[in-house]
Design a protein around this motif. Structure first.
Motif, PDB file in Angstrom:
ATOM      1  N   GLN A  58       0.801  -1.221   0.000  1.00 36.80           N
ATOM      2  CA  GLN A  58       0.000   0.000   0.000  1.00 36.80           C
ATOM      3  C   GLN A  58       0.841   1.283   0.000  1.00 36.80           C
ATOM      4  O   GLN A  58       0.287   2.374  -0.146  1.00 36.80           O
ATOM      5  N   GLY A  59       2.140   1.163   0.173  1.00 39.30           N
ATOM      6  CA  GLY A  59       2.962   2.351   0.361  1.00 39.30           C
ATOM      7  C   GLY A  59       3.131   3.179  -0.902  1.00 39.30           C
ATOM      8  O   GLY A  59       3.501   2.658  -1.957  1.00 39.30           O
ATOM      9  N   LEU A  60       2.880   4.477  -0.789  1.00 37.73           N
ATOM     10  CA  LEU A  60       3.102   5.416  -1.886  1.00 37.73           C
ATOM     11  C   LEU A  60       4.391   6.185  -1.631  1.00 37.73           C
ATOM     12  O   LEU A  60       4.664   6.578  -0.490  1.00 37.73           O
ATOM     13  N   PRO A  61       5.199   6.412  -2.661  1.00 43.25           N
ATOM     14  CA  PRO A  61       6.386   7.251  -2.474  1.00 43.25           C
ATOM     15  C   PRO A  61       5.989   8.603  -1.879  1.00 43.25           C
ATOM     16  O   PRO A  61       5.070   9.265  -2.379  1.00 43.25           O
ATOM     17  N   LYS A 153      -9.100   8.733  -9.263  1.00 41.78           N
ATOM     18  CA  LYS A 153      -9.269   9.839 -10.212  1.00 41.78           C
ATOM     19  C   LYS A 153      -7.921  10.408 -10.644  1.00 41.78           C
ATOM     20  O   LYS A 153      -7.728  10.762 -11.814  1.00 41.78           O
ATOM     21  N   VAL A 154      -6.992  10.484  -9.707  1.00 42.04           N
ATOM     22  CA  VAL A 154      -5.655  10.973 -10.045  1.00 42.04           C
ATOM     23  C   VAL A 154      -4.999  10.043 -11.064  1.00 42.04           C
ATOM     24  O   VAL A 154      -4.387  10.491 -12.042  1.00 42.04           O
ATOM     25  N   GLY A 155      -5.131   8.733 -10.845  1.00 41.24           N
ATOM     26  CA  GLY A 155      -4.522   7.776 -11.763  1.00 41.24           C
ATOM     27  C   GLY A 155      -5.100   7.831 -13.162  1.00 41.24           C
ATOM     28  O   GLY A 155      -4.423   7.472 -14.135  1.00 41.24           O
ATOM     29  N   ALA A 156      -6.345   8.285 -13.280  1.00 38.29           N
ATOM     30  CA  ALA A 156      -6.994   8.373 -14.590  1.00 38.29           C
ATOM     31  C   ALA A 156      -6.777   9.724 -15.259  1.00 38.29           C
ATOM     32  O   ALA A 156      -7.166   9.911 -16.416  1.00 38.29           O
ATOM     33  N   ASP A 157      -6.155  10.657 -14.570  1.00 38.92           N
ATOM     34  CA  ASP A 157      -5.972  12.010 -15.089  1.00 38.92           C
ATOM     35  C   ASP A 157      -4.740  12.054 -15.998  1.00 38.92           C
ATOM     36  O   ASP A 157      -3.645  11.647 -15.597  1.00 38.92           O
ATOM     37  N   ALA A 158      -4.926  12.559 -17.212  1.00 40.83           N
ATOM     38  CA  ALA A 158      -3.831  12.604 -18.182  1.00 40.83           C
ATOM     39  C   ALA A 158      -2.695  13.520 -17.739  1.00 40.83           C
ATOM     40  O   ALA A 158      -1.574  13.426 -18.261  1.00 40.83           O
ATOM     41  N   THR A 191       3.484   4.322  -9.813  1.00 43.85           N
ATOM     42  CA  THR A 191       2.380   4.797  -8.978  1.00 43.85           C
ATOM     43  C   THR A 191       1.124   5.014  -9.808  1.00 43.85           C
ATOM     44  O   THR A 191       0.017   4.646  -9.389  1.00 43.85           O
ATOM     45  N   ARG A 192       1.277   5.589 -10.974  1.00 43.18           N
ATOM     46  CA  ARG A 192       0.099   5.787 -11.833  1.00 43.18           C
ATOM     47  C   ARG A 192      -0.528   4.443 -12.203  1.00 43.18           C
ATOM     48  O   ARG A 192      -1.754   4.290 -12.174  1.00 43.18           O
ATOM     49  N   LYS A 193       0.307   3.474 -12.535  1.00 44.44           N
ATOM     50  CA  LYS A 193      -0.222   2.146 -12.866  1.00 44.44           C
ATOM     51  C   LYS A 193      -0.925   1.530 -11.662  1.00 44.44           C
ATOM     52  O   LYS A 193      -1.980   0.895 -11.796  1.00 44.44           O
ATOM     53  N   ALA A 194      -0.365   1.732 -10.465  1.00 48.95           N
ATOM     54  CA  ALA A 194      -0.989   1.191  -9.256  1.00 48.95           C
ATOM     55  C   ALA A 194      -2.362   1.813  -9.025  1.00 48.95           C
ATOM     56  O   ALA A 194      -3.310   1.122  -8.628  1.00 48.95           O
ATOM     57  N   PHE A 195      -2.495   3.114  -9.270  1.00 47.92           N
ATOM     58  CA  PHE A 195      -3.800   3.764  -9.127  1.00 47.92           C
ATOM     59  C   PHE A 195      -4.803   3.209 -10.138  1.00 47.92           C
ATOM     60  O   PHE A 195      -5.987   3.027  -9.822  1.00 47.92           O
ATOM     61  N   GLN A 196      -4.341   2.955 -11.342  1.00 43.18           N
ATOM     62  CA  GLN A 196      -5.234   2.399 -12.361  1.00 43.18           C
ATOM     63  C   GLN A 196      -5.633   0.965 -12.019  1.00 43.18           C
ATOM     64  O   GLN A 196      -6.780   0.561 -12.240  1.00 43.18           O
TER      65      GLN A 196
END
Length: 295
Positions: A58-61, A153-158, A191-196
Motif C-alpha cells: 500500500q505504500g506510496l512514495p 481519479k488521479v490515476g486516470a488524469d492525463a 504509482t500511476r499504474k498502481a492507481f489504475q
C-alpha cells in the motif's frame, strides 16, 4: 563447438549472470530493503503513525503522495484543501496526518495507512477553536472511500505525468539527482499504474451505496482482493468504532466476546492482526513490525 567457443559461451553466460544478480541487488537496495524504524515507548505515537507492515503493498512514495492535492485540487472532495478534506487530523510539525506511517524501503520513504486512519476522532467546543485529537476515537469524520476515489481519479488524469509531478515536487524539496531519476523513471510511472489497478480492483464499490464519512466496508475488499472470491453483491458498510478499553474485551474463563464487524473472532489481538492483513500486511512484514513496537 570448439573449446574456444565453449569458453567464450561460459564467460558470456557468467557475465550475464553477474549483471542480472547485480541489477537485482541494486533494485532491492534502492527500492525494497527495509530500513528499521527506531523503537518507541510512546504508545500514542506508535498507534497514530506506526507501520502495520503494509508499505510494500500500500505504500506510496512520499513526495508523490505529498503533492497530489496541489496538482489535482479538483479531485479533492468538496473543493477543500489537501488531505484534511478526507477528515484526517494533521498535527502541526508531523510529516503526515494521523493514520499514516512513513517507512523507508531502500532509499525511498513510503506512506501507508494504518489502524488510526479509521480509528481517530477530534472535536472542538467552539466553531473558531482548533480541533482536538482523540486518539483511537470513533472515526466519524474520516472518509476512506473518498480517499480511495481521489487516488483513482488521479490515476486516470492525463496530467499525472513525470514532468508535472516532478515540477511540483521540486518547488518544495531539493531532490538529489539519484532520487530524481528514481522518481521520474520508476516511481511515478509505477504509482500511476498502481492507481489504475486500484480502479479495477475497487470497481465493485460503484454498485453499492456510498460508505460516507465515519463508515467503511471492511470485508468486501478482503473477499474480492485477498481471497479472490467472485462479487456476490453483498453490502458491508459499517461504522468505524472507537478502540477504547480493549482490555475489557479480553477473554476470561467465564466469558468471551464476539469481536470485529461480524462477531467471528473472540481474541482482540487476532482481530487487530486480521485487520492489518486486510490492509496489506504479510507474514513477512508482520514479523518486522514487531521489532519496532514495545515489548
Amino acid at each position: 563447438m570448439s573449446v574456444r567457443k565453449t569458453r567464450l559461451f561460459w564467460k558470456a553466460l557468467l557475465a550475464l549472470l553477474v549483471v542480472v544478480v547485480a541489477g537485482a541487488l541494486s533494485v532491492y537496495l534502492l527500492l525494497f530493503r527495509p530500513v528499521a524504524a527506531p523503537r518507541t515507548e510512546d504508545l500514542a505515537r506508535l498507534f497514530n503513525h506506526g507501520s502495520i507492515g503494509n508499505e510494500e503493498v500500500q505504500g506510496l512514495p512520499y513526495w508523490i503522495w505529498r503533492v497530489l492535492p496541489q496538482i489535482f485540487p479538483e479531485h479533492v472532495p468538496n473543493g477543500k484543501d489537501g488531505y484534511g478534506a478526507f477528515g484526517m487530523y494533521w498535527r502541526a510539525g508531523d510529516k503526515v496526518p494521523i493514520g499514516f506511517s512513513v517507512t523507508t524501503l531502500g532509499v525511498i520513504d513510503r506512506v501507508s495507512p494504518n489502524c488510526a486512519f479509521c480509528h481517530q476522532g477530534s472535536y472542538r467546543l467552539k466553531p473558531d477553536e482548533p480541533r482536538v485529537l482523540v486518539s483511537a476515537g470513533a472515526g466519524t469524520r474520516v472518509d476512506p472511500q473518498a480517499y480511495i476515489r481521489f487516488l483513482i481519479k488521479v490515476g486516470a488524469d492525463a496530467r499525472f505525468t513525470a514532468d508535472r509531478v516532478m515540477r511540483e515536487i521540486t518547488t518544495i524539496y531539493d531532490m538529489p539527482l539519484y532520487e530524481r531519476l528514481l522518481y521520474r523513471f520508476v516511481l511515478i510511472p509505477a504509482t500511476r499504474k498502481a492507481f489504475q489497478d486500484q480502479a479495477r480492483r475497487f470497481a465493485w464499490q460503484d454498485t453499492r451505496p456510498d460508505w460516507g464519512p465515519g463508515r467503511i466496508d471492511p470485508f468486501n475488499p478482503v473477499k474480492f482482493q485477498n481471497l479472490e472470491l467472485p462479487d456476490d453483491g453483498t453490502i458491508g458498510n459499517s461504522d468505524m468504532m472507537p478502540l477504547w478499553n480493549l482490555d475489557e474485551l479480553a477473554p476470561t474463563n467465564i466469558r468471551t466476546f464476539s469481536l470485529h464487524w461480524d462477531g467471528l473472532q473472540t481474541d482482540v489481538r487476532e482481530t487487530a492482526v486480521s485487520g492489518a492483513i486486510g490492509d496489506g500486511m504479510s507474514s513477512k512484514t508482520f514479523l518486522r513490525t514487531q521489532k519496532t513496537s514495545t515489548g
